[in-house]
Design a protein around this motif. Structure first.
Motif, PDB file in Angstrom:
ATOM      1  N   LEU A 139     -17.741  61.357  64.088  1.00 38.77           N
ATOM      2  CA  LEU A 139     -16.620  61.774  64.696  1.00 38.77           C
ATOM      3  C   LEU A 139     -16.944  62.771  65.425  1.00 38.77           C
ATOM      4  CD1 LEU A 139     -14.573  61.498  61.360  1.00 38.77           C
ATOM      5  CD2 LEU A 139     -14.692  59.950  63.096  1.00 38.77           C
TER       6      LEU A 139
ATOM      7  N   SER B 140     -10.853  70.031  69.282  1.00 38.31           N
ATOM      8  CA  SER B 140     -11.077  69.431  68.098  1.00 38.31           C
ATOM      9  C   SER B 140     -13.032  69.761  68.764  1.00 38.31           C
ATOM     10  CB  SER B 140     -11.077  68.307  68.643  1.00 38.31           C
ATOM     11  OG  SER B 140      -9.569  67.995  67.876  1.00 38.31           O
TER      12      SER B 140
ATOM     13  N   TYR C 212     -16.110  67.181  75.761  1.00 37.07           N
ATOM     14  CA  TYR C 212     -17.088  68.112  74.801  1.00 37.07           C
ATOM     15  C   TYR C 212     -17.561  69.063  76.473  1.00 37.07           C
ATOM     16  CZ  TYR C 212     -16.583  64.112  71.773  1.00 37.07           C
ATOM     17  OH  TYR C 212     -16.591  63.235  70.999  1.00 37.07           O
TER      18      TYR C 212
END
Ligand SMILES: Cc1ncc(COP(=O)(O)O)c(C=O)c1O
Length: 380
Positions: free
Chosen positions: A42, A235, A210
């Protein structure tokens, strides 16, 4: 006989989509205690900021939770704007980057419209496109030796009659970044083509989930290219996936178009409060990025030493060539039996011969690397 593929389908979802197996589902399927299940699929970080525990202990959450969050999320938006170096009018928040992708689809993709996706890439671009009645136009990326870069001329050509271009930079699942200047070149090409044809340029949505791992961003291009939307999240590098907080960053006019579709309260009050503070105090995020950057080469080296082919990565995960789809499925099954969940890809996916592995905490990575060494020793 090839091993059964490691995929799970969630009941009640349309048959075409299946989300990741839950920890409970993995534990039940493999007869494991749930605490033994570790997610290598994940791309999350197992190191939530230390301040989180303190905040959760000290917060007067009862009173916070009995009320709705502020409908404009003003403080959260201001914190994000300061972090990304833009004005608050250039930010719209959502329940994770995933909600932002959905809002962008609603705002920019008409029913039957075309959406270009350089593939392989994050699965939700196709899901969102299809859920909204759009047509995904898949443009294969260049091979691994060319860094899995998008095929710029092909993407530009496909964008001529498209409403949306989905870009992921750095890209999931390859872990690679576009070449310097590639996104700017694409935006300029799309603008030129639009000027020549009199057609509105496609909306270019650059998902930078990212980006903290590289420190580079397309955000500065927004004024020159108002058709650009950059998507960010807490996240990944912030290690706060459970909060469900993400953002779109674009010019104020473009943000207004997206905000039209935003529900008033999809981000919970605890998430708003915690994310605001963590965006204002990025030390924990920076430490996490440094930890991943230190751990990744160790993991890559160990995977290569085990005879596998990890591709270069600038992110918190590594795509690993296992040699064939069958072998990828075999290794996945072997790992799952030990409670470690890798990201697998369906048979016809361009990365079907690969597994994608998250760079987690050193002791968890050790467990993974030991299992892989055991597999290769057993297979030899
Ligand atoms: C490229 C990319 N975009 C978006 C997301 C989803 O992010 P969020 O947790 O903010 O919804 C992910 C998660 O894996 C991702 O890899």
């Amino acid at each position: 006989m090839s091993p059964s593929p490691v995929t799970f389908t969630t009941p009640n979802l349309p048959a075409t989509y299946s989300w990741e197996a839950t920890n409970e589902g993995v534990a039940a399927r493999y007869g494991l205690p749930i605490e033994q299940v570790v997610r290598f699929d994940l791309n999350t970080s197992p190191t939530p900021p230390a301040a989180l525990a303190e905040m959760l202990a000290a917060g007067e959450w009862e009173t916070v939770l009995s009320e709705y969050p502020p409908g404009d999320y003003r403080r959260l938006v201001e914190a994000a704007a300061a972090r990304y170096g833009v004005a608050p009018s250039e930010v719209v928040p959502g329940a994770g980057a995933d909600e932002i992708l959905d809002l962008c689809t609603k705002a920019f993709l008409p029913f039957g419209g075309r959406a270009v996706i350089p593939v392989p890439s994050y699965a939700m671009y196709r899901v969102d496109t299809e859920q909204h009645g759009g047509v995904p136009v898949l443009v294969p990326r260049l091979p691994a030796d060319d860094g899995f870069a998008m095929d710029l001329p092909a993407v530009r050509a496909a964008a001529r009659d498209a409403s949306v271009v989905w870009l992921c930079n750095p890209n999931n699942p390859t872990g690679a970044e576009e070449r310097e200047g590639a996104i700017e070149t694409l935006l300029a090409g799309i603008a030129t083509d639009a000027a020549q044809t009199g057609r509105a340029p496609a909306w270019v949505i650059v998902d930078e989930a990212y980006a903290e791992f590289t420190g580079r961003s397309a955000i500065p291009l927004r004024h020159m290219h108002p058709n650009l939307v950059v998507v960010r999240t807490v996240s990944k590098a912030y290690a706060l996936a459970g909060l469900r907080v993400g953002f779109a960053v674009a010019t104020a006019d473009t943000i207004n178009r997206i905000a039209l579709y935003r529900p008033p309260g999809s981000i919970g009050t605890i998430s708003v409060t915690v994310a605001e503070r963590m965006l204002r105090e990025p030390e924990a995020m920076l430490a996490n990025v440094a930890r991943v950057q230190a751990e990744r080469p160790r993991m890559v080296a160990a995977l290569a030493a085990a005879g596998l082919r990890p591709y270069p990565s600038v992110t918190c995960f590594v795509l690993v060539d296992m040699g064939s789809p069958d072998r990828a499925a075999e290794v996945a099954e072997f790992l799952m039996r030990r409670g470690m969940v890798p990201r697998t890809f369906p048979q016809r996916h361009p990365a079907a011969h690969c597994l994608r592995l998250t760079v987690r905490a050193p002791h968890e990575n050790d467990r993974l690397l030991e299992a892989i060494a055991d597999f290769t020793a057993g297979a030899a």
